[in-house]
Write an enzyme that holds these catalytic residues in place. Structure first.
Site, PDB file in Angstrom:
ATOM      1  N   ILE A   1      50.751  27.205 -25.694  1.00  5.72           N
ATOM      2  CA  ILE A   1      50.202  26.161 -24.999  1.00  5.72           C
ATOM      3  C   ILE A   1      49.074  25.328 -25.690  1.00  5.72           C
ATOM      4  O   ILE A   1      48.337  25.843 -26.116  1.00  5.72           O
ATOM      5  CB  ILE A   1      49.849  26.727 -23.470  1.00  5.72           C
ATOM      6  CG1 ILE A   1      49.643  25.693 -22.439  1.00  5.72           C
ATOM      7  CG2 ILE A   1      48.721  27.822 -23.427  1.00  5.72           C
ATOM      8  CD1 ILE A   1      49.705  25.874 -21.049  1.00  5.72           C
ATOM      9  N   ALA A   2      49.189  23.974 -25.856  1.00  4.60           N
ATOM     10  CA  ALA A   2      48.317  23.265 -26.371  1.00  4.60           C
ATOM     11  C   ALA A   2      48.289  21.933 -25.765  1.00  4.60           C
ATOM     12  O   ALA A   2      49.348  21.357 -25.387  1.00  4.60           O
ATOM     13  CB  ALA A   2      48.599  23.156 -27.690  1.00  4.60           C
TER      14      ALA A   2
ATOM     15  N   GLU B   1      48.827  36.405 -24.876  1.00 10.30           N
ATOM     16  CA  GLU B   1      47.481  36.682 -25.551  1.00 10.30           C
ATOM     17  C   GLU B   1      46.755  35.650 -25.856  1.00 10.30           C
ATOM     18  O   GLU B   1      47.169  34.528 -26.276  1.00 10.30           O
ATOM     19  CB  GLU B   1      48.096  37.243 -27.124  1.00 10.30           C
ATOM     20  CG  GLU B   1      48.754  38.624 -27.420  1.00 10.30           C
ATOM     21  CD  GLU B   1      50.148  38.582 -26.940  1.00 10.30           C
ATOM     22  OE1 GLU B   1      50.759  37.302 -27.290  1.00 10.30           O
ATOM     23  OE2 GLU B   1      50.759  39.343 -26.741  1.00 10.30           O
TER      24      GLU B   1
ATOM     25  N   TYR C   1      43.827  30.504 -17.516  1.00  6.33           N
ATOM     26  CA  TYR C   1      44.781  31.674 -17.401  1.00  6.33           C
ATOM     27  C   TYR C   1      44.185  32.326 -16.052  1.00  6.33           C
ATOM     28  O   TYR C   1      44.996  32.775 -15.204  1.00  6.33           O
ATOM     29  CB  TYR C   1      44.958  32.457 -18.179  1.00  6.33           C
ATOM     30  CG  TYR C   1      45.506  31.802 -19.634  1.00  6.33           C
ATOM     31  CD1 TYR C   1      46.396  30.823 -19.388  1.00  6.33           C
ATOM     32  CD2 TYR C   1      44.998  32.326 -20.643  1.00  6.33           C
ATOM     33  CE1 TYR C   1      46.871  30.347 -20.761  1.00  6.33           C
ATOM     34  CE2 TYR C   1      45.571  31.530 -21.957  1.00  6.33           C
ATOM     35  CZ  TYR C   1      46.333  30.820 -21.923  1.00  6.33           C
ATOM     36  OH  TYR C   1      46.874  30.010 -22.932  1.00  6.33           O
TER      37      TYR C   1
HETATM   38  C1  LIG Z   1      43.508  25.498 -23.374  1.00  7.03           C
HETATM   39  C2  LIG Z   1      43.993  24.010 -22.976  1.00  7.03           C
HETATM   40  C3  LIG Z   1      45.648  24.271 -23.185  1.00  7.03           C
HETATM   41  C4  LIG Z   1      43.499  23.665 -21.579  1.00  7.03           C
HETATM   42  O1  LIG Z   1      44.000  22.253 -21.348  1.00  7.03           O
HETATM   43  P1  LIG Z   1      43.422  21.308 -20.343  1.00  7.03           P
HETATM   44  O2  LIG Z   1      44.458  20.248 -20.188  1.00  7.03           O
HETATM   45  O3  LIG Z   1      41.979  20.907 -20.705  1.00  7.03           O
HETATM   46  O4  LIG Z   1      43.648  22.165 -19.302  1.00  7.03           O
HETATM   47  P2  LIG Z   1      43.091  21.624 -17.446  1.00  7.03           P
HETATM   48  O5  LIG Z   1      42.589  20.473 -17.777  1.00  7.03           O
HETATM   49  O6  LIG Z   1      44.342  22.043 -16.895  1.00  7.03           O
HETATM   50  O7  LIG Z   1      42.133  22.662 -17.081  1.00  7.03           O
HETATM   51  C5  LIG Z   1      40.922  22.703 -18.324  1.00  7.03           C
HETATM   52  C6  LIG Z   1      39.734  22.142 -17.126  1.00  7.03           C
HETATM   53  O8  LIG Z   1      39.894  20.678 -16.562  1.00  7.03           O
HETATM   54  C7  LIG Z   1      39.689  20.750 -15.310  1.00  7.03           C
HETATM   55  N1  LIG Z   1      40.616  20.085 -14.363  1.00  7.03           N
HETATM   56  C8  LIG Z   1      41.681  20.223 -14.146  1.00  7.03           C
HETATM   57  N2  LIG Z   1      42.286  19.270 -13.672  1.00  7.03           N
HETATM   58  C9  LIG Z   1      41.387  18.299 -13.566  1.00  7.03           C
HETATM   59  C10 LIG Z   1      41.279  16.733 -13.156  1.00  7.03           C
HETATM   60  N3  LIG Z   1      42.366  16.428 -12.268  1.00  7.03           N
HETATM   61  N4  LIG Z   1      40.322  16.429 -13.274  1.00  7.03           N
HETATM   62  C11 LIG Z   1      39.382  16.547 -13.958  1.00  7.03           C
HETATM   63  N5  LIG Z   1      38.952  18.011 -14.357  1.00  7.03           N
HETATM   64  C12 LIG Z   1      40.186  18.611 -14.046  1.00  7.03           C
HETATM   65  C13 LIG Z   1      39.748  22.277 -14.972  1.00  7.03           C
HETATM   66  O9  LIG Z   1      38.870  22.822 -13.631  1.00  7.03           O
HETATM   67  C14 LIG Z   1      39.250  23.196 -15.825  1.00  7.03           C
HETATM   68  O10 LIG Z   1      37.896  22.915 -15.839  1.00  7.03           O
HETATM   69  P3  LIG Z   1      37.529  24.518 -15.987  1.00  7.03           P
HETATM   70  O11 LIG Z   1      38.103  25.290 -17.145  1.00  7.03           O
HETATM   71  O12 LIG Z   1      36.062  24.436 -16.134  1.00  7.03           O
HETATM   72  O13 LIG Z   1      38.059  25.360 -14.648  1.00  7.03           O
HETATM   73  C15 LIG Z   1      43.297  23.214 -24.139  1.00  7.03           C
HETATM   74  O14 LIG Z   1      42.034  23.359 -24.122  1.00  7.03           O
HETATM   75  C16 LIG Z   1      43.661  23.384 -25.642  1.00  7.03           C
HETATM   76  O15 LIG Z   1      44.633  22.879 -25.839  1.00  7.03           O
HETATM   77  N6  LIG Z   1      43.153  24.203 -26.142  1.00  7.03           N
HETATM   78  C17 LIG Z   1      43.330  24.397 -27.714  1.00  7.03           C
HETATM   79  C18 LIG Z   1      44.569  25.329 -27.853  1.00  7.03           C
HETATM   80  C19 LIG Z   1      44.459  26.529 -27.105  1.00  7.03           C
HETATM   81  O16 LIG Z   1      43.488  27.172 -27.119  1.00  7.03           O
HETATM   82  N7  LIG Z   1      45.473  26.809 -26.385  1.00  7.03           N
HETATM   83  C20 LIG Z   1      45.815  28.445 -25.823  1.00  7.03           C
HETATM   84  C21 LIG Z   1      46.178  29.301 -26.936  1.00  7.03           C
HETATM   85  S1  LIG Z   1      45.997  31.042 -26.035  1.00  7.03           S
END
Ligand SMILES: CC(C)(COP(=O)(O)OP(=O)(O)OC[C@H]1O[C@@H](n2cnc3c(N)ncnc32)[C@H](O)[C@@H]1OP(=O)(O)O)[C@@H](O)C(=O)NCCC(=O)NCCS
Length: 161
Positions: A72-73, A106, A118
């Site tokens: 997931i990314a 994982e 998660y």
């Molecule tokens: C982990 C990952 C997939 C998260 O993606 P993301 O799009 O930032 O996820 P979300 O926006 O749904 O949630 C992340 C944060 O945004 C916040 N958020 C969610 N919806 C929101 C919105 N509408 N407006 C503002 N913030 C929001 C959430 O509260 C969350 O904050 P928190 O973690 O402090 O609770 C991303 O950081 C990523 O791609 N990382 C690199 C790859 C990786 O590590 N993948 C996982 C491998 S196991």
């Protein structure tokens, strides 16, 4: 995700997982199992509605009543807007469609952001896989979500500690 998405997905993959990016062959192999009546994989992409650019992707494997989040990314410039949550929601729906009782994943022990995502969905830590991420010898935290209490075998996975 279709085969023509693999090139832009790989660009994101290399940007987000510089040390252990998947190869093109890994995506091709996964997508080969994502269609048809015997499909065991579900892969999806998130596109920017204005530009059509791929800004996120995710994949799940179903093995009997167990599902595994394969990847997931989200593109770094789109973090924090809820895309990761949308992708995970899509994977969990797919796990339900595959009639899986349990979802495992994982995650690097140093990836607090992903772990928090998660946890918000109810995943709980159940163990570690030592040195799972190479190079770097980084441990993986194994997390589990039970979708169907009645069907789930809640004994900890073998191979974790
Ligand atoms: C982990 C990952 C997939 C998260 O993606 P993301 O799009 O930032 O996820 P979300 O926006 O749904 O949630 C992340 C944060 O945004 C916040 N958020 C969610 N919806 C929101 C919105 N509408 N407006 C503002 N913030 C929001 C959430 O509260 C969350 O904050 P928190 O973690 O402090 O609770 C991303 O950081 C990523 O791609 N990382 C690199 C790859 C990786 O590590 N993948 C996982 C491998 S196991």
């Amino acid at each position: 995700m279709r085969w023509w998405d693999i090139a832009p997905v790989l660009d994101l993959e290399h940007a987000l997982f510089p040390d252990d990016a998947w190869s093109p062959g890994m995506f091709w192999s996964e997508l080969a199992h994502a269609r048809g009546p015997g499909a065991t994989r579900h892969y999806t992409v998130a596109e920017d509605p204005v530009t059509g650019r791929i800004v996120g992707y995710a994949g799940l494997a179903a093995l009997g009543d167990l599902a595994d989040v394969q990847t997931i990314a989200v593109s770094r410039d789109a973090w924090g807007a809820g895309l990761g949550s949308e992708l995970l929601t899509d994977l969990l729906k797919a796990a339900t469609d595959f009639e899986c009782a349990t979802v495992l994943l994982e995650v690097r022990v140093d990836n607090a952001r992903a772990q928090k995502l998660y946890e918000r969905f109810g995943f709980e830590p159940i163990g570690f896989r030592r040195g799972y991420y190479q190079p770097g010898n980084i441990d993986a935290l194994v997390m589990r979500l039970t979708l169907n209490e009645d069907l789930a075998d809640t004994a900890p996975e073998t191979g974790t500690e």
